[in-house]
Scaffold this motif. Structure first.
Motif, PDB file in Angstrom:
ATOM      1  N   ALA A   1       0.828  -1.210   0.000  1.00 28.20           N
ATOM      2  CA  ALA A   1       0.000   0.000   0.000  1.00 28.20           C
ATOM      3  C   ALA A   1       0.863   1.262   0.000  1.00 28.20           C
ATOM      4  O   ALA A   1       0.544   2.248  -0.686  1.00 28.20           O
ATOM      5  CB  ALA A   1      -0.926  -0.005   1.226  1.00 28.20           C
ATOM      6  N   ARG A   2       1.955   1.241   0.730  1.00 28.12           N
ATOM      7  CA  ARG A   2       2.877   2.392   0.713  1.00 28.12           C
ATOM      8  C   ARG A   2       3.498   2.555  -0.670  1.00 28.12           C
ATOM      9  O   ARG A   2       3.665   3.673  -1.172  1.00 28.12           O
ATOM     10  CB  ARG A   2       3.958   2.199   1.776  1.00 28.12           C
ATOM     11  N   TRP A   3       3.854   1.431  -1.296  1.00 31.12           N
ATOM     12  CA  TRP A   3       4.403   1.473  -2.662  1.00 31.12           C
ATOM     13  C   TRP A   3       3.389   2.083  -3.627  1.00 31.12           C
ATOM     14  O   TRP A   3       3.751   2.889  -4.489  1.00 31.12           O
ATOM     15  CB  TRP A   3       4.793   0.059  -3.111  1.00 31.12           C
ATOM     16  N   MET A   4       2.122   1.695  -3.489  1.00 32.34           N
ATOM     17  CA  MET A   4       1.094   2.203  -4.399  1.00 32.34           C
ATOM     18  C   MET A   4       0.943   3.721  -4.263  1.00 32.34           C
ATOM     19  O   MET A   4       0.741   4.420  -5.268  1.00 32.34           O
ATOM     20  CB  MET A   4      -0.251   1.518  -4.125  1.00 32.34           C
ATOM     21  N   ILE A   5       1.039   4.232  -3.045  1.00 32.12           N
ATOM     22  CA  ILE A   5       0.959   5.690  -2.842  1.00 32.12           C
ATOM     23  C   ILE A   5       2.136   6.371  -3.525  1.00 32.12           C
ATOM     24  O   ILE A   5       1.960   7.360  -4.259  1.00 32.12           O
ATOM     25  CB  ILE A   5       0.922   6.016  -1.338  1.00 32.12           C
ATOM     26  N   ALA A   6       3.342   5.840  -3.321  1.00 31.65           N
ATOM     27  CA  ALA A   6       4.534   6.438  -3.941  1.00 31.65           C
ATOM     28  C   ALA A   6       4.451   6.358  -5.463  1.00 31.65           C
ATOM     29  O   ALA A   6       4.798   7.318  -6.169  1.00 31.65           O
ATOM     30  CB  ALA A   6       5.790   5.740  -3.432  1.00 31.65           C
ATOM     31  N   HIS A   7       4.015   5.234  -5.966  1.00 30.62           N
ATOM     32  CA  HIS A   7       3.864   5.051  -7.416  1.00 30.62           C
ATOM     33  C   HIS A   7       2.894   6.080  -7.995  1.00 30.62           C
ATOM     34  O   HIS A   7       3.157   6.685  -9.044  1.00 30.62           O
ATOM     35  CB  HIS A   7       3.357   3.628  -7.681  1.00 30.62           C
ATOM     36  N   THR A   8       1.788   6.292  -7.300  1.00 27.45           N
ATOM     37  CA  THR A   8       0.787   7.254  -7.776  1.00 27.45           C
ATOM     38  C   THR A   8       1.329   8.676  -7.720  1.00 27.45           C
ATOM     39  O   THR A   8       1.052   9.485  -8.622  1.00 27.45           O
ATOM     40  CB  THR A   8      -0.505   7.111  -6.955  1.00 27.45           C
ATOM     41  N   LEU A   9       2.099   8.984  -6.703  1.00 26.72           N
ATOM     42  CA  LEU A   9       2.744  10.306  -6.639  1.00 26.72           C
ATOM     43  C   LEU A   9       3.659  10.516  -7.848  1.00 26.72           C
ATOM     44  O   LEU A   9       3.691  11.604  -8.432  1.00 26.72           O
ATOM     45  CB  LEU A   9       3.543  10.449  -5.346  1.00 26.72           C
ATOM     46  N   ARG A  10       4.383   9.469  -8.252  1.00 26.01           N
ATOM     47  CA  ARG A  10       5.228   9.603  -9.443  1.00 26.01           C
ATOM     48  C   ARG A  10       4.375   9.848 -10.685  1.00 26.01           C
ATOM     49  O   ARG A  10       4.703  10.692 -11.536  1.00 26.01           O
ATOM     50  CB  ARG A  10       6.089   8.356  -9.650  1.00 26.01           C
ATOM     51  N   LEU A  11       3.270   9.142 -10.795  1.00 26.97           N
ATOM     52  CA  LEU A  11       2.378   9.341 -11.937  1.00 26.97           C
ATOM     53  C   LEU A  11       1.823  10.766 -11.977  1.00 26.97           C
ATOM     54  O   LEU A  11       1.511  11.286 -13.049  1.00 26.97           O
ATOM     55  CB  LEU A  11       1.229   8.325 -11.900  1.00 26.97           C
ATOM     56  N   LEU A  12       1.714  11.365 -10.806  1.00 30.96           N
ATOM     57  CA  LEU A  12       1.239  12.749 -10.711  1.00 30.96           C
ATOM     58  C   LEU A  12       2.356  13.766 -10.929  1.00 30.96           C
ATOM     59  O   LEU A  12       2.116  14.980 -10.907  1.00 30.96           O
ATOM     60  CB  LEU A  12       0.604  12.985  -9.337  1.00 30.96           C
ATOM     61  N   GLY A  13       3.588  13.280 -11.109  1.00 26.40           N
ATOM     62  CA  GLY A  13       4.722  14.186 -11.288  1.00 26.40           C
ATOM     63  C   GLY A  13       5.283  14.730  -9.992  1.00 26.40           C
ATOM     64  O   GLY A  13       6.137  15.622 -10.016  1.00 26.40           O
ATOM     65  N   ARG A  14       4.851  14.171  -8.869  1.00 32.68           N
ATOM     66  CA  ARG A  14       5.330  14.615  -7.562  1.00 32.68           C
ATOM     67  C   ARG A  14       6.530  13.745  -7.167  1.00 32.68           C
ATOM     68  O   ARG A  14       6.488  12.946  -6.241  1.00 32.68           O
ATOM     69  CB  ARG A  14       4.188  14.552  -6.553  1.00 32.68           C
ATOM     70  N   ASN A  15       7.611  13.895  -7.950  1.00 30.50           N
ATOM     71  CA  ASN A  15       8.714  12.953  -7.883  1.00 30.50           C
ATOM     72  C   ASN A  15       9.506  13.008  -6.578  1.00 30.50           C
ATOM     73  O   ASN A  15       9.963  11.971  -6.083  1.00 30.50           O
ATOM     74  CB  ASN A  15       9.649  13.168  -9.076  1.00 30.50           C
ATOM     75  N   GLU A  16       9.709  14.200  -6.030  1.00 31.42           N
ATOM     76  CA  GLU A  16      10.456  14.299  -4.779  1.00 31.42           C
ATOM     77  C   GLU A  16       9.739  13.568  -3.646  1.00 31.42           C
ATOM     78  O   GLU A  16      10.360  12.867  -2.842  1.00 31.42           O
ATOM     79  CB  GLU A  16      10.691  15.770  -4.421  1.00 31.42           C
ATOM     80  N   GLU A  17       8.433  13.750  -3.572  1.00 31.14           N
ATOM     81  CA  GLU A  17       7.656  13.061  -2.536  1.00 31.14           C
ATOM     82  C   GLU A  17       7.699  11.550  -2.744  1.00 31.14           C
ATOM     83  O   GLU A  17       7.849  10.780  -1.787  1.00 31.14           O
ATOM     84  CB  GLU A  17       6.203  13.540  -2.568  1.00 31.14           C
ATOM     85  N   ALA A  18       7.561  11.144  -4.002  1.00 36.50           N
ATOM     86  CA  ALA A  18       7.590   9.721  -4.318  1.00 36.50           C
ATOM     87  C   ALA A  18       8.942   9.117  -3.965  1.00 36.50           C
ATOM     88  O   ALA A  18       9.024   8.010  -3.404  1.00 36.50           O
ATOM     89  CB  ALA A  18       7.280   9.509  -5.796  1.00 36.50           C
TER      90      ALA A  18
END
Length: 259
Positions: A195-212
């Motif tokens: 579940a933590r991976w899925m959140i990080a993955h979605t942040l990358r898809l949103l272009g929020r790379n630093e957070e991811a």
């Protein structure tokens, strides 16, 4: 009186071990419980891609269902449908899931009704999947059976995956955050990690790379400390470093360990 439930006999990360547990229980089983266990052994075959064996075992169960109670019939429909679905025969799978959902609701079997609804969503995909997942969540909210309540986390996860597949990443992110909280309440480390991976993955898809990146690095540190490797975490880190203009680090994570 039997000592274990179906859920207690399952290790979904290890179908072969689950088969061994189920067969141990089967050695002392009779009546409806024996039929339920046999449907679950068929499921272990399907999870390992042994679809013909799964169908053969379900063929053996089917003639006995006329005299059986509702639970073996429901589990038979679910596992026959899952076997079809896993083999890519979605048109054969979905009617079985819908039939199981209808029968489970009539019989007051909350856990299996939600299972069936979530399987309709998986076989349907797209907007119909979202509709069925919402229906499953509504059933979870009304459920009294603790086993039914446990469906909140996987249904939310599946909703998030479907939203990402539809390109609706902004909607997916809070759904995955709700899934993480639900998995934490269940106390399941492996699923919490996913579940933590899925959140990080979605942040990358949103272009929020630093957070991811921060989230994926935290996962990587925990894995390293435990002496474990998750290729999906490494894949995400490679993509993130490439996006952030750090090609050397990207190559490090793109290269399999040991090479």
């Amino acid at each position: 009186m039997r000592a274990q439930t179906i859920l207690e006999l399952w290790d979904f990360a290890d179908p072969a071990n689950s088969e061994s547990r189920l067969r141990e229980a089967l050695a002392h089983a009779s009546g409806d419980w024996r039929l339920e266990l046999e449907t679950q052994i068929a499921r272990t075959y399907a999870l390992r891609g042994r679809y013909a064996e799964a169908h053969r075992l379900l063929d053996e169960v089917e003639p006995e269902l006329a005299k059986a109670g509702v639970k073996p019939r429901l589990r038979y429909m679910l596992e026959r449908g899952r076997t079809f679905n896993s083999a890519g025969h979605k048109s054969a799978a979905e009617p079985l899931f819908v039939q199981a959902w209808q029968l489970a609701q009539e019989a007051g079997e909350e856990d299996l009704a939600i299972d069936a609804a979530h399987m309709v969503a998986i076989s349907a995909g797209g907007e119909r999947a979202l509709d069925w997942n919402r229906r499953a969540l509504a059933m979870v909210d009304k459920a009294r059976d603790p086993a039914a309540k446990r469906w909140r986390a996987p249904v939310l996860n599946n909703m998030g995956v479907e939203l990402n597949d539809l390109g609706r990443h902004e909607e997916a992110l809070p759904v995955f955050e709700r899934a993480l909280e639900a998995y934490r309440q269940r106390g399941e480390p492996r699923n919490i990690h996913i579940a933590r991976w899925m959140i990080a993955h979605t942040l990358r898809l949103l272009g929020r790379n630093e957070e991811a990146l921060k989230l994926q690095l935290a996962l990587e540190r925990e894995l390293t400390a435990a002496g474990e490797v998750d290729p999906y975490v490494r894949e995400e880190l490679a993509a993130l470093y490439a996006a952030l203009g750090e090609p050397e680090k990207a190559r490090d994570f793109a290269t399999p360990l040991g090479r």
